[in-house]
Design a protein around this motif. Sequence first.
Motif, short mmCIF file in Angstrom:
data_model
loop_
_atom_site.label_atom_id
_atom_site.label_comp_id
_atom_site.label_asym_id
_atom_site.label_seq_id
_atom_site.Cartn_x
_atom_site.Cartn_y
_atom_site.Cartn_z
N ASN A 86 0.80 -1.22 0.00
CA ASN A 86 0.00 0.00 0.00
C ASN A 86 0.84 1.27 0.00
N SER A 87 2.16 1.10 -0.03
CA SER A 87 3.09 2.25 -0.05
C SER A 87 2.88 3.19 1.13
N GLU A 88 2.59 2.64 2.29
CA GLU A 88 2.35 3.44 3.49
C GLU A 88 3.54 3.42 4.45
N PHE A 89 4.44 2.49 4.27
CA PHE A 89 5.55 2.33 5.20
C PHE A 89 6.61 3.41 5.00
N GLU A 90 6.92 4.13 6.08
CA GLU A 90 7.96 5.15 6.06
C GLU A 90 9.00 4.81 7.13
N PRO A 91 10.19 4.36 6.72
CA PRO A 91 11.22 3.95 7.68
C PRO A 91 11.59 5.10 8.61
N GLN A 92 11.70 4.79 9.89
CA GLN A 92 12.08 5.81 10.87
C GLN A 92 13.58 5.84 11.10
N LEU A 93 14.25 4.77 10.69
CA LEU A 93 15.69 4.68 10.92
C LEU A 93 16.48 5.49 9.89
N ILE A 94 15.88 5.73 8.73
CA ILE A 94 16.56 6.43 7.64
C ILE A 94 16.05 7.86 7.56
N PRO A 95 16.75 8.82 8.13
CA PRO A 95 16.29 10.21 8.07
C PRO A 95 16.44 10.77 6.66
N LYS A 96 15.44 11.51 6.22
CA LYS A 96 15.48 12.08 4.88
C LYS A 96 16.45 13.26 4.81
N GLY A 97 17.32 13.22 3.83
CA GLY A 97 18.18 14.35 3.56
C GLY A 97 19.28 14.59 4.56
N SER A 98 19.61 13.58 5.40
CA SER A 98 20.69 13.77 6.37
C SER A 98 21.51 12.49 6.50
N ARG A 99 22.69 12.63 7.05
CA ARG A 99 23.56 11.48 7.24
C ARG A 99 23.06 10.62 8.41
N MET A 100 23.35 9.34 8.34
CA MET A 100 23.07 8.48 9.48
C MET A 100 24.17 8.70 10.50
N SER A 101 23.81 8.71 11.76
CA SER A 101 24.74 9.13 12.81
C SER A 101 25.75 8.05 13.18
N ASP A 102 26.83 8.50 13.81
CA ASP A 102 27.83 7.58 14.34
C ASP A 102 27.22 6.67 15.40
N LYS A 103 26.19 7.16 16.10
CA LYS A 103 25.56 6.36 17.15
C LYS A 103 25.05 5.05 16.59
N LEU A 104 24.46 5.10 15.38
CA LEU A 104 23.93 3.88 14.77
C LEU A 104 25.08 2.96 14.36
N GLU A 105 26.15 3.53 13.80
CA GLU A 105 27.28 2.71 13.37
C GLU A 105 27.91 2.00 14.57
N GLU A 106 28.07 2.73 15.68
CA GLU A 106 28.63 2.13 16.89
C GLU A 106 27.69 1.07 17.44
N SER A 107 26.38 1.34 17.40
CA SER A 107 25.41 0.39 17.94
C SER A 107 25.43 -0.92 17.17
N ILE A 108 25.55 -0.85 15.85
CA ILE A 108 25.58 -2.06 15.04
C ILE A 108 26.77 -2.93 15.43
N VAL A 109 27.95 -2.31 15.56
CA VAL A 109 29.15 -3.05 15.95
C VAL A 109 28.94 -3.70 17.31
N GLY A 110 28.35 -2.93 18.25
CA GLY A 110 28.11 -3.47 19.58
C GLY A 110 27.13 -4.64 19.58
N MET A 111 26.05 -4.51 18.81
CA MET A 111 25.02 -5.55 18.78
C MET A 111 25.56 -6.89 18.29
N TYR A 112 26.50 -6.86 17.36
CA TYR A 112 27.02 -8.10 16.77
C TYR A 112 28.17 -8.69 17.58
#
Length: 228
Positions: A86-112
């Motif tokens: 239905n094309s209703e899904f809007e990802p909250q993790l991907i901010p429009k028009g901005s870089r993804m933060s270092d916090k997410l990059e660090e979190s991914i490394v930590g999670m794994y």
Amino acid sequence: MDNQSNLPKDFFRQFKSKEDFQSFFSELYKQGVEEMLKGELDEHLGYEKHSKDGHNSGNSRNGSYSKRIKTESLGNLVLNIPRDRNSEFEPQLIPKGSRMSDKLEESIVGMYSRGMTTSDISQQVKEVYGVDVSEGTVSNVTNRIIEHVKEWQNRPLEAVYFTVWMDGIVLKVKQNGKYINKCIYLVIGLRQDGLKEVLGMWMAETESASFWMGVLTDLAAVLSNVTQ
């Protein structure tokens, strides 16, 4: 991920450049983000993939599309973004028009990294999303990422590596309401085809002989599955 200044000085001697090191984590980062987005879609639709709850629900999964995302330290990455019919899904993790933060990059490394509990990973997910998401989203994303983490940690490894490097990278992790420095210990192997591979990551506050013995025991268990 932290800057080169936060890494042991001799760690980069095995790499041609910082970019060479970061390339190890680009694919892992990509996989982690994509699993988190799938968790968001599970919450949006109200049912997990292949669940009977999705029958006659009025909406369903509809593949994915590619999107180039800018990150703080890994450069541009092409992610597969899931979508609904239905094309209703809007990802909250991907901010429009901005870089993804270092916090997410660090979190991914930590999670794994081994040593992270389910509650630790859930806390990391909450930190990444902030206060703007529901508990259902946090739960679905956590379940998705934990499943993929277990698959990655226990994936088949090569039977033989010519050289193995062991060292650590310091990350800030939130614990008991405050950020503390924790070390992610890395084991990187040189494969027979000349490529380097991250064999595993372990989170620990201190380094010791018994700690590294535990790391080697974990690796031996995974390698035994290859040689059987």
